[in-house]
Design an enzyme around this catalytic site. Structure first.
Site, PDB file in Angstrom:
ATOM      1  N   GLY A  10     -80.435 -19.137 -33.021  1.00 53.90           N
ATOM      2  CA  GLY A  10     -80.018 -20.298 -32.224  1.00 53.90           C
ATOM      3  C   GLY A  10     -78.664 -20.777 -32.718  1.00 53.90           C
ATOM      4  O   GLY A  10     -78.528 -21.900 -33.216  1.00 53.90           O
ATOM      5  N   ALA A  11     -77.648 -19.892 -32.551  1.00 54.35           N
ATOM      6  CA  ALA A  11     -76.339 -20.178 -33.167  1.00 54.35           C
ATOM      7  C   ALA A  11     -75.386 -20.933 -32.258  1.00 54.35           C
ATOM      8  O   ALA A  11     -74.354 -21.414 -32.719  1.00 54.35           O
ATOM      9  CB  ALA A  11     -75.689 -18.867 -33.619  1.00 54.35           C
ATOM     10  N   ASP A  59     -84.602 -14.433 -26.981  1.00 52.01           N
ATOM     11  CA  ASP A  59     -85.380 -15.484 -26.318  1.00 52.01           C
ATOM     12  C   ASP A  59     -86.687 -15.652 -27.090  1.00 52.01           C
ATOM     13  O   ASP A  59     -87.516 -14.737 -27.131  1.00 52.01           O
ATOM     14  CB  ASP A  59     -85.666 -15.092 -24.859  1.00 52.01           C
ATOM     15  CG  ASP A  59     -86.381 -16.214 -24.113  1.00 52.01           C
ATOM     16  OD1 ASP A  59     -86.806 -17.200 -24.765  1.00 52.01           O
ATOM     17  OD2 ASP A  59     -86.522 -16.090 -22.880  1.00 52.01           O
ATOM     18  N   ASN A  85     -83.336 -22.006 -36.451  1.00 52.84           N
ATOM     19  CA  ASN A  85     -82.779 -23.276 -35.978  1.00 52.84           C
ATOM     20  C   ASN A  85     -83.057 -23.535 -34.494  1.00 52.84           C
ATOM     21  O   ASN A  85     -83.068 -24.681 -34.057  1.00 52.84           O
ATOM     22  CB  ASN A  85     -81.263 -23.253 -36.237  1.00 52.84           C
ATOM     23  CG  ASN A  85     -80.546 -24.378 -35.534  1.00 52.84           C
ATOM     24  OD1 ASN A  85     -80.741 -25.545 -35.857  1.00 52.84           O
ATOM     25  ND2 ASN A  85     -79.719 -24.023 -34.546  1.00 52.84           N
ATOM     26  N   TYR A 151     -93.685 -31.884 -29.151  1.00 49.17           N
ATOM     27  CA  TYR A 151     -92.544 -31.520 -29.993  1.00 49.17           C
ATOM     28  C   TYR A 151     -92.869 -31.835 -31.469  1.00 49.17           C
ATOM     29  O   TYR A 151     -92.671 -31.001 -32.346  1.00 49.17           O
ATOM     30  CB  TYR A 151     -91.313 -32.306 -29.525  1.00 49.17           C
ATOM     31  CG  TYR A 151     -90.064 -32.107 -30.354  1.00 49.17           C
ATOM     32  CD1 TYR A 151     -89.197 -31.050 -30.094  1.00 49.17           C
ATOM     33  CD2 TYR A 151     -89.744 -32.979 -31.404  1.00 49.17           C
ATOM     34  CE1 TYR A 151     -88.037 -30.875 -30.853  1.00 49.17           C
ATOM     35  CE2 TYR A 151     -88.600 -32.804 -32.159  1.00 49.17           C
ATOM     36  CZ  TYR A 151     -87.744 -31.760 -31.886  1.00 49.17           C
ATOM     37  OH  TYR A 151     -86.601 -31.589 -32.646  1.00 49.17           O
ATOM     38  N   LYS A 155     -93.215 -29.361 -34.735  1.00 55.58           N
ATOM     39  CA  LYS A 155     -92.359 -29.511 -35.914  1.00 55.58           C
ATOM     40  C   LYS A 155     -93.203 -29.752 -37.169  1.00 55.58           C
ATOM     41  O   LYS A 155     -92.825 -29.348 -38.262  1.00 55.58           O
ATOM     42  CB  LYS A 155     -91.344 -30.639 -35.698  1.00 55.58           C
ATOM     43  CG  LYS A 155     -90.307 -30.316 -34.612  1.00 55.58           C
ATOM     44  CD  LYS A 155     -89.468 -29.098 -34.972  1.00 55.58           C
ATOM     45  CE  LYS A 155     -88.324 -28.849 -34.035  1.00 55.58           C
ATOM     46  NZ  LYS A 155     -87.495 -27.700 -34.394  1.00 55.58           N
ATOM     47  N   ILE A 184     -79.452 -36.413 -34.895  1.00 53.51           N
ATOM     48  CA  ILE A 184     -78.177 -35.715 -35.091  1.00 53.51           C
ATOM     49  C   ILE A 184     -77.488 -35.641 -33.724  1.00 53.51           C
ATOM     50  O   ILE A 184     -78.132 -35.280 -32.722  1.00 53.51           O
ATOM     51  CB  ILE A 184     -78.402 -34.274 -35.632  1.00 53.51           C
ATOM     52  CG1 ILE A 184     -79.342 -34.265 -36.853  1.00 53.51           C
ATOM     53  CG2 ILE A 184     -77.071 -33.595 -35.934  1.00 53.51           C
ATOM     54  CD1 ILE A 184     -78.818 -34.894 -38.115  1.00 53.51           C
TER      55      ILE A 184
HETATM   56  P1  NAD Z   1     -79.154 -27.759 -29.139  1.00 50.17           P
HETATM   57  O1  NAD Z   1     -79.840 -27.987 -27.860  1.00 50.17           O
HETATM   58  O2  NAD Z   1     -77.706 -28.069 -29.235  1.00 50.17           O
HETATM   59  O3  NAD Z   1     -79.382 -26.250 -29.630  1.00 50.17           O
HETATM   60  C1  NAD Z   1     -80.624 -25.592 -29.488  1.00 50.17           C
HETATM   61  C2  NAD Z   1     -80.459 -24.115 -29.751  1.00 50.17           C
HETATM   62  O4  NAD Z   1     -81.710 -23.466 -29.502  1.00 50.17           O
HETATM   63  C3  NAD Z   1     -79.429 -23.442 -28.848  1.00 50.17           C
HETATM   64  O5  NAD Z   1     -78.718 -22.484 -29.598  1.00 50.17           O
HETATM   65  C4  NAD Z   1     -80.301 -22.750 -27.787  1.00 50.17           C
HETATM   66  O6  NAD Z   1     -79.695 -21.615 -27.205  1.00 50.17           O
HETATM   67  C5  NAD Z   1     -81.492 -22.353 -28.651  1.00 50.17           C
HETATM   68  N1  NAD Z   1     -82.671 -22.077 -27.831  1.00 50.17           N
HETATM   69  C6  NAD Z   1     -83.286 -22.913 -26.951  1.00 50.17           C
HETATM   70  N2  NAD Z   1     -84.320 -22.288 -26.353  1.00 50.17           N
HETATM   71  C7  NAD Z   1     -84.368 -21.036 -26.883  1.00 50.17           C
HETATM   72  C8  NAD Z   1     -85.205 -19.906 -26.668  1.00 50.17           C
HETATM   73  N3  NAD Z   1     -86.207 -19.903 -25.772  1.00 50.17           N
HETATM   74  N4  NAD Z   1     -84.941 -18.787 -27.374  1.00 50.17           N
HETATM   75  C9  NAD Z   1     -83.925 -18.748 -28.265  1.00 50.17           C
HETATM   76  N5  NAD Z   1     -83.097 -19.754 -28.501  1.00 50.17           N
HETATM   77  C10 NAD Z   1     -83.317 -20.906 -27.822  1.00 50.17           C
HETATM   78  O7  NAD Z   1     -79.981 -28.625 -30.193  1.00 50.17           O
HETATM   79  P2  NAD Z   1     -79.684 -28.967 -31.732  1.00 50.17           P
HETATM   80  O8  NAD Z   1     -79.693 -30.436 -31.831  1.00 50.17           O
HETATM   81  O9  NAD Z   1     -78.554 -28.188 -32.258  1.00 50.17           O
HETATM   82  O10 NAD Z   1     -81.083 -28.468 -32.361  1.00 50.17           O
HETATM   83  C11 NAD Z   1     -81.198 -27.418 -33.311  1.00 50.17           C
HETATM   84  C12 NAD Z   1     -82.544 -27.558 -34.016  1.00 50.17           C
HETATM   85  O11 NAD Z   1     -82.598 -28.809 -34.708  1.00 50.17           O
HETATM   86  C13 NAD Z   1     -83.746 -27.555 -33.055  1.00 50.17           C
HETATM   87  O12 NAD Z   1     -84.802 -26.817 -33.639  1.00 50.17           O
HETATM   88  C14 NAD Z   1     -84.133 -29.020 -32.974  1.00 50.17           C
HETATM   89  O13 NAD Z   1     -85.479 -29.207 -32.652  1.00 50.17           O
HETATM   90  C15 NAD Z   1     -83.808 -29.474 -34.389  1.00 50.17           C
HETATM   91  N6  NAD Z   1     -83.621 -30.921 -34.505  1.00 50.17           N
HETATM   92  C16 NAD Z   1     -82.576 -31.545 -33.874  1.00 50.17           C
HETATM   93  C17 NAD Z   1     -82.432 -32.921 -34.010  1.00 50.17           C
HETATM   94  C18 NAD Z   1     -81.306 -33.674 -33.370  1.00 50.17           C
HETATM   95  O14 NAD Z   1     -81.293 -34.919 -33.473  1.00 50.17           O
HETATM   96  N7  NAD Z   1     -80.351 -33.013 -32.713  1.00 50.17           N
HETATM   97  C19 NAD Z   1     -83.353 -33.657 -34.780  1.00 50.17           C
HETATM   98  C20 NAD Z   1     -84.412 -32.979 -35.397  1.00 50.17           C
HETATM   99  C21 NAD Z   1     -84.528 -31.614 -35.260  1.00 50.17           C
END
Ligand code: NAD
Length: 243
Positions: A10-11, A59, A85, A151, A155, A184
């Protein structure tokens, strides 16, 4: 400097891009998985920082795809670390009103998909006799999040997975840790734009998190400085327990 390599699952998202940049600046070669988002930007970022980038489509809803992608990653490079990620969230809704379709999707991506990644990463790292897994959980997995029950359950499951797998792999000196971010600022949290001031008020460090806050913690966990840390969850939340 010894060259290292990291797989970032998930880059292309907000935290993912920052992980790529932070590790690349520290001379890690990158294996980047993407589903959507701008993978060309990730490749350019890596080439600008002088590190190799291997891009693999993944995926998390497809178990076959996960197995093949992780096997390809280990064939491409000797991996020092992998960061799980990728993840999704849905609009906030009471569990009573949540559709079964959404429940399935959240579980398939955020829970089953990440468990399978850990399974195949563990196999690869055991073969290498070296490795390090970092799972991205959430403070919702620790403290709960109203209207985000599924969710949060996924987690929380990732924390259980991290702790259990760390016990299985510690005899081989393979570490498994999790990061639990708070709020974030990324695409995932754009829908909370109107609540920003309220969220900051609830955060002891008086600001929202940046993707780099998570990426810097991952860099530490991947490093030798964290060589005696396994099975842990590090909150990156500005001190907040609940929003
Ligand atoms: P984002 O939406 O910017 O990125 C999510 C990533 O996951 C993307 O690269 C996307 O392509 C990938 N993804 C989604 N569905 C997918 C699938 N079916 N197969 C493969 N890849 C898939 O979100 P983010 O904020 O960068 O989140 C990254 C991680 O951090 C997530 O696991 C999220 O739950 C966790 N997180 C984020 C926050 C926040 O406040 N942003 C808080 C707690 C946890």
């Amino acid at each position: 400097m010894i060259r290292k390599s990291v797989m970032i699952i998930g880059a292309t998202g907000g935290i993912g891009q920052s992980l790529v940049e932070t590790f690349a600046k520290n001379k890690y070669d990158i294996v980047a998985t993407y589903l959507n988002g701008d993978i060309e930007k990730i490749k350019m970022l890596c080439s600008g920082l002088g590190v190799k980038c291997t891009a693999l489509k993944l995926d998390l809803k497809s178990p076959d795809n996960i197995k093949k992608c992780i096997s390809d990653a280990f064939q491409e490079d000797y991996l020092d670390c992998a960061i799980c990620n990728a993840g999704i969230s849905k609009n906030e809704i009471l569990l009573c009103d949540e559709s079964e379709e959404n429940i399935d999707e959240l579980i398939d991506v955020n829970f089953k998909g990440i468990i399978l990644c850990n399974k195949y990463l563990a196999k690869g790292f055991l073969r290498q006799k070296h490795g390090n897994i970092i799972n991205i959980s959430s403070i919702y997995g620790e403290y709960g999040g109203a209207c985000e029950c599924v969710y949060s359950a996924c987690k929380a499951g990732i924390i259980g997975l991290t702790k259990s797998l760390s016990l299985e792999l510690s005899p081989y000196n393979i570490r498994v840790n999790a990061i639990a971010p708070g709020f974030i600022e990324t695409n995932m949290t754009k829908r909370f734009e109107d609540e920003k001031e309220k969220l900051i008020e609830k955060t002891p460090l008086n600001r929202l998190g940046k993707p780099e806050d998570v990426a810097n913690t991952a860099l530490f966990l991947a490093s030798e400085n964290a060589s005696f840390i396994t099975g842990e969850v590090i909150d990156v939340s500005g001190g907040v327990l609940r929003f």
